[in-house]
Design a protein around this motif. Structure first.
Motif, mmCIF file in Angstrom:
data_model
loop_
_atom_site.group_PDB
_atom_site.id
_atom_site.type_symbol
_atom_site.label_atom_id
_atom_site.label_comp_id
_atom_site.label_asym_id
_atom_site.label_seq_id
_atom_site.Cartn_x
_atom_site.Cartn_y
_atom_site.Cartn_z
ATOM 1 N N ASP A 74 24.658 69.296 115.191
ATOM 2 C CA ASP A 74 23.163 68.662 114.561
ATOM 3 C C ASP A 74 23.504 68.479 113.024
ATOM 4 O O ASP A 74 22.796 67.634 112.520
ATOM 5 N N TYR A 75 24.011 69.733 112.489
ATOM 6 C CA TYR A 75 23.989 69.375 111.236
ATOM 7 C C TYR A 75 25.563 69.784 110.438
ATOM 8 O O TYR A 75 26.131 70.603 111.102
ATOM 9 N N LEU A 76 25.733 69.094 109.521
ATOM 10 C CA LEU A 76 26.986 69.460 108.777
ATOM 11 C C LEU A 76 26.544 69.999 107.508
ATOM 12 O O LEU A 76 25.971 69.067 106.718
ATOM 13 N N VAL A 77 26.690 71.190 106.959
ATOM 14 C CA VAL A 77 26.394 71.717 105.391
ATOM 15 C C VAL A 77 27.656 71.521 104.568
ATOM 16 O O VAL A 77 28.718 72.059 105.195
ATOM 17 N N VAL A 78 27.307 70.690 103.762
ATOM 18 C CA VAL A 78 28.496 70.528 102.839
ATOM 19 C C VAL A 78 28.496 71.407 101.382
ATOM 20 O O VAL A 78 27.274 70.709 100.565
ATOM 21 N N ASN A 79 28.831 72.416 101.146
ATOM 22 C CA ASN A 79 28.467 73.311 100.069
ATOM 23 C C ASN A 79 29.497 72.718 98.968
ATOM 24 O O ASN A 79 29.073 73.022 97.805
ATOM 25 N N HIS A 80 30.592 71.903 99.201
ATOM 26 C CA HIS A 80 31.383 71.485 98.121
ATOM 27 C C HIS A 80 32.274 70.282 98.726
ATOM 28 O O HIS A 80 32.589 70.100 99.859
ATOM 29 N N MET A 81 32.235 69.281 97.914
ATOM 30 C CA MET A 81 32.921 68.073 98.196
ATOM 31 C C MET A 81 34.287 67.635 97.965
ATOM 32 O O MET A 81 34.790 66.647 98.101
ATOM 33 N N GLU A 82 35.231 68.510 97.291
ATOM 34 C CA GLU A 82 36.381 68.384 96.933
ATOM 35 C C GLU A 82 37.132 68.297 98.518
ATOM 36 O O GLU A 82 36.695 68.810 99.419
ATOM 37 N N GLU A 109 25.494 62.097 95.949
ATOM 38 C CA GLU A 109 26.257 60.867 95.154
ATOM 39 C C GLU A 109 27.627 60.835 95.511
ATOM 40 O O GLU A 109 28.363 59.912 95.836
ATOM 41 N N PHE A 110 28.275 62.210 95.867
ATOM 42 C CA PHE A 110 29.802 62.243 96.218
ATOM 43 C C PHE A 110 29.959 61.727 97.452
ATOM 44 O O PHE A 110 30.816 60.908 97.825
ATOM 45 N N LEU A 111 28.926 61.736 98.189
ATOM 46 C CA LEU A 111 29.173 61.265 99.806
ATOM 47 C C LEU A 111 29.017 59.872 100.090
ATOM 48 O O LEU A 111 29.786 59.144 100.582
ATOM 49 N N LYS A 112 28.393 59.029 98.737
ATOM 50 C CA LYS A 112 28.284 57.743 98.539
ATOM 51 C C LYS A 112 29.747 57.489 98.220
ATOM 52 O O LYS A 112 30.290 56.306 98.875
#
Ligand code: FEO
Length: 401
Positions: A74-82, A109-112
């Protein structure tokens, strides 16, 4: 470990071990591998906390399937985008199009920019909460530990802090994943190396993050690398806090390059001078034998630096240049520094090291010793004097050049 490991009845480690990658970030050796830790929180809603490096997606998906019965996320929590943690984001989005990706405005921003993901993002602010049913996730923004979007997620019940890179370390998980299942003393060297190589540049934000979370009742530290600290979570928090705050310890690090042992002889003379002046903590590294990754540990811990180089094509030895460039990137201004070296016909090596030390803000200790071809007795005496003066400087006030 292939089946995942329960952290609590409803929270499962679904991370992976990487024994394949030679250099983390294409820079830092991994002789003992590294783990990328991801976690599933299973409740009425299922949330995955962080993912893994792209090469390990298959293993992660297998664990997610096993522990969700194939119902998905249901959710993906992204604590860090590296990408060592966000490597599966795009695949998970394709597999679970209804899944909400949870992150802050910087994460979006990083996801985009990384993946072209602009929809299905649940943007959270500092302190926001998300209910999964019985479990509640609370988000604490901790920017620059280690990128601008980094945040930590705290889960109750269970009091689990998913801390991202903070409190992490190099070294794959050897079967045991908890602090009470592995030799933590053995892990601390690799954890310090992870700290000095990856996190230390952001020591101040790390200190701020630790202070900010001081009132959070942490029962388990679940970082993205290294063991899960359930028996003594304070141990790793306090260690990171001490490393991040400093101050440097009383001791000296001699780093030298040497083609034919003449500069090395000078390094030995400096070491003798330090020891005779009562400095017990003296670490010596040949920059051409020891990777800078390991030397940084001592450069972070100790206040005294002694840097030696031969002249190589009118410059310092390239291996010394590599060490100094990496060290200069760290916030280590409160240092005292001696310089020595050799030349054959044209100088340049010692001058280059001195300039690098001054640029880094390390306070120079006299004498700067430069020998022609091979050190004379007078040169070696001067190196001994440099060691003695550095010992005195270790006890003096800090200050820049
Ligand atoms: Fe482990 Fe900053 O990524």
């Amino acid at each position: 470990m292939d089946r995942g490991v329960n952290i609590t009845d409803h929270i499962v480690w679904v991370g992976v071990n990487d024994y394949e990658t030679h250099l983390f970030e294409a820079l830092w050796p991994l002789p003992r591998g590294i783990s990328y830790n991801a976690y599933l929180v299973r409740d009425e809603k299922v949330a995955l906390i962080d993912t893994v490096k792209e090469a390990f997606i298959g293993e992660l998906l297998g664990k997610i399937d096993r522990h969700t019965g194939g119902r998905g996320l249901d959710y993906l929590v992204v604590n860090h985008m590296e990408p060592d943690h966000s490597g599966a984001v795009a695949v998970l989005r394709r597999l679970y199009p209804e899944m909400q990706i949870v992150g802050n405005a910087k994460t979006a921003e990083f996801l985009k920019e990384f993946f072209g993901v602009t929809e299905g993002i649940h943007v959270v602010a500092d302190g926001d909460t998300l209910s999964l049913g019985t479990h509640t996730l609370q988000f604490h923004l901790t920017p620059m530990v280690h990128w601008p979007e980094t945040m930590m997620t705290y889960a109750t019940p269970g009091k689990v802090l998913f801390s991202g890179d903070a409190f992490g370390g190099f070294g794959a998980l050897p079967g045991g994943i908890f602090d009470d299942e592995v030799d933590t003393e053995d892990y601390y060297d690799e954890t310090l190396r992870y700290f000095t190589n990856i996190v230390a540049k952001f020591a101040r934000p790390t200190s701020k993050a630790i202070a900010k979370l001081a009132d959070v009742d942490v029962g388990v530290v679940a970082a993205t690398h290294g063991p899960v600290w359930r028996s003594d979570p304070k141990a790793i928090i306090e260690r990171y806090d001490r490393w991040a705050r400093g101050p440097a310890e009383r001791g000296a690090v001699i780093v030298f390059g040497s083609m034919y042992a003449n500069t090395e002889r000078m390094a030995r003379a400096v070491g003798r001078g330090l020891a005779a002046a009562g400095v017990e903590q003296v670490r010596v590294h040949n920059a051409s034998r020891t990777h800078p990754s390991y030397i940084l540990n001592d450069l972070w811990l100790y206040r005294g630096y002694v840097l030696g180089t031969p002249t190589y094509n009118t410059q310092m030895l390239p291996t010394m240049e590599d060490v100094l460039r990496r060290a200069a990137a760290l916030p280590v201004a409160d240092r005292v520094c001696g310089v020595f070296g050799t030349y054959g016909w044209s100088g340049g090596g010692v001058k280059a090291v001195r300039a690098a030390a001054e640029d880094a803000g390390w306070r120079l200790v006299e004498p700067v010793v430069e020998a022609r071809c091979a050190p004379s007795d007078a040169d070696l005496d001067a190196c001994g004097k440099l060691g003695a003066n550095l010992a005195t400087a270790l006890d003096g006030d800090s200050g820049g050049c």
